[in-house]
Design a protein around this motif. Structure first.
Motif, PDB file in Angstrom:
ATOM      1  N   SER A  16       0.807  -1.220   0.000  1.00 58.63           N
ATOM      2  CA  SER A  16       0.000   0.000   0.000  1.00 58.63           C
ATOM      3  C   SER A  16       0.841   1.271   0.000  1.00 58.63           C
ATOM      4  CB  SER A  16      -0.929   0.010   1.215  1.00 58.63           C
ATOM      5  OG  SER A  16      -0.182   0.080   2.413  1.00 58.63           O
ATOM      6  N   GLY A  17       2.163   1.131   0.091  1.00 64.35           N
ATOM      7  CA  GLY A  17       3.030   2.299   0.141  1.00 64.35           C
ATOM      8  C   GLY A  17       2.981   3.025   1.466  1.00 64.35           C
ATOM      9  N   ALA A  18       2.564   2.323   2.511  1.00 63.27           N
ATOM     10  CA  ALA A  18       2.422   2.937   3.830  1.00 63.27           C
ATOM     11  C   ALA A  18       3.744   2.938   4.589  1.00 63.27           C
ATOM     12  CB  ALA A  18       1.372   2.181   4.648  1.00 63.27           C
ATOM     13  N   THR A  19       3.870   3.889   5.496  1.00 62.22           N
ATOM     14  CA  THR A  19       4.980   3.919   6.438  1.00 62.22           C
ATOM     15  C   THR A  19       4.416   3.840   7.851  1.00 62.22           C
ATOM     16  OG1 THR A  19       4.978   6.340   6.408  1.00 62.22           O
ATOM     17  CG2 THR A  19       6.534   5.211   4.933  1.00 62.22           C
ATOM     18  N   VAL A  20       5.206   3.253   8.741  1.00 61.11           N
ATOM     19  CA  VAL A  20       4.751   2.925  10.091  1.00 61.11           C
ATOM     20  C   VAL A  20       5.694   3.564  11.106  1.00 61.11           C
ATOM     21  CG1 VAL A  20       4.400   0.995  11.688  1.00 61.11           C
ATOM     22  CG2 VAL A  20       3.827   0.732   9.263  1.00 61.11           C
ATOM     23  N   THR A  21       5.121   4.017  12.224  1.00 56.93           N
ATOM     24  CA  THR A  21       5.926   4.473  13.352  1.00 56.93           C
ATOM     25  C   THR A  21       5.299   3.959  14.639  1.00 56.93           C
ATOM     26  OG1 THR A  21       7.044   6.381  14.358  1.00 56.93           O
ATOM     27  CG2 THR A  21       4.755   6.692  13.715  1.00 56.93           C
ATOM     28  N   THR A  22       6.097   3.951  15.710  1.00 55.27           N
ATOM     29  CA  THR A  22       5.637   3.467  17.005  1.00 55.27           C
ATOM     30  C   THR A  22       5.937   4.499  18.085  1.00 55.27           C
ATOM     31  OG1 THR A  22       7.747   2.366  17.428  1.00 55.27           O
ATOM     32  CG2 THR A  22       6.029   1.055  16.377  1.00 55.27           C
ATOM     33  N   ALA A  23       5.074   4.521  19.091  1.00 58.73           N
ATOM     34  CA  ALA A  23       5.286   5.333  20.290  1.00 58.73           C
ATOM     35  C   ALA A  23       5.047   4.398  21.472  1.00 58.73           C
ATOM     36  CB  ALA A  23       4.326   6.515  20.325  1.00 58.73           C
ATOM     37  N   GLU A  24       6.123   4.029  22.142  1.00 62.57           N
ATOM     38  CA  GLU A  24       6.027   2.985  23.160  1.00 62.57           C
ATOM     39  C   GLU A  24       6.454   3.483  24.536  1.00 62.57           C
ATOM     40  OE1 GLU A  24       7.483  -0.954  21.764  1.00 62.57           O
ATOM     41  OE2 GLU A  24       8.261   0.222  20.066  1.00 62.57           O
ATOM     42  N   SER A  25       5.751   2.996  25.528  1.00 65.77           N
ATOM     43  CA  SER A  25       6.140   3.244  26.904  1.00 65.77           C
ATOM     44  C   SER A  25       6.494   1.908  27.560  1.00 65.77           C
ATOM     45  CB  SER A  25       5.035   3.977  27.662  1.00 65.77           C
ATOM     46  OG  SER A  25       5.488   4.355  28.944  1.00 65.77           O
ATOM     47  N   CYS A  26       5.512   1.159  28.032  1.00 69.40           N
ATOM     48  CA  CYS A  26       5.813  -0.062  28.800  1.00 69.40           C
ATOM     49  C   CYS A  26       6.540  -1.130  27.996  1.00 69.40           C
ATOM     50  CB  CYS A  26       4.552  -0.631  29.430  1.00 69.40           C
ATOM     51  SG  CYS A  26       3.343  -1.283  28.262  1.00 69.40           S
ATOM     52  N   THR A  27       6.447  -1.104  26.687  1.00 66.37           N
ATOM     53  CA  THR A  27       7.140  -2.097  25.862  1.00 66.37           C
ATOM     54  C   THR A  27       8.571  -1.683  25.542  1.00 66.37           C
ATOM     55  OG1 THR A  27       6.033  -1.117  23.963  1.00 66.37           O
ATOM     56  CG2 THR A  27       5.119  -3.187  24.815  1.00 66.37           C
ATOM     57  N   GLY A  28       8.940  -0.463  25.817  1.00 66.54           N
ATOM     58  CA  GLY A  28      10.324  -0.026  25.709  1.00 66.54           C
ATOM     59  C   GLY A  28      10.991  -0.263  24.362  1.00 66.54           C
TER      60      GLY A  28
END
Length: 161
Positions: A16-28
């Motif tokens: 799909s030409g998508a890009t992904v990002t993450t914002a994590e706290s407890c999973t570090g």
């Protein structure tokens, strides 16, 4: 098992030409690590944010100090702001956020194993809370990682991005 989820995510994002990002706290950073464990992930993943402290949530993702004070870090309100902030900061197509109480510990109001998630795209933001229970710190973190990957895969499969 997270490897298969991450491989599926990579395939769907590529298609799909998508890009992904993450914002994590407890999973570090465990979600980002699962994604980047897959060869070719640099095509769809540029950056992730590990915002363990409230100050990091505010400084890096623009989470409102008022939201943190009123709702606490482990809340859908905060994960909503984390996901939106990560999406904007990374200029990504889809962002997932996580904040929870991996344990040991917790309280009557926010028990061990409670994890809140946010999923943001340019058009929508969704949040959810999962009660994994007091299954142990490592198990809560692994379950949260897998849930976050599943949210990303579902968003791409359902063409929410």
């Amino acid at each position: 098992m997270s490897g298969l989820r991450a491989e599926t995510l990579l395939e769907l994002a590529r298609a799909s030409g998508a890009t992904v990002t993450t914002a994590e706290s407890c999973t570090g950073g465990m979600v980002a690590a699962a994604i980047t464990d897959v060869a070719g992930s640099s095509e769809i993943f540029e950056r992730g944010f590990v915002t363990y402290s409230n100050a990091a949530k505010t400084d890096l993702l623009g989470v409102s100090p008022v939201t943190l004070e009123v709702h606490g870090a482990v809340s859908e309100e905060v994960t909503r702001e984390m996901a939106v902030g990560a999406l904007q900061a990374a200029h990504a197509t889809v962002a997932v956020s996580i904040s929870g109480i991996a344990g040991p510990g917790g309280s009557e109001f926010k028990p061990e194993g409670r994890v809140c998630f946010g999923l943001a795209t340019r058009d929508s933001v969704q949040t959810k809370t999962v009660e994994f229970g007091a299954i142990g710190r490592a198990e809560v973190r692994a379950a949260a990682r897998d849930e976050a990957l599943d949210l990303l895969v579902s968003a791409l499969r359902d063409r929410q991005v």
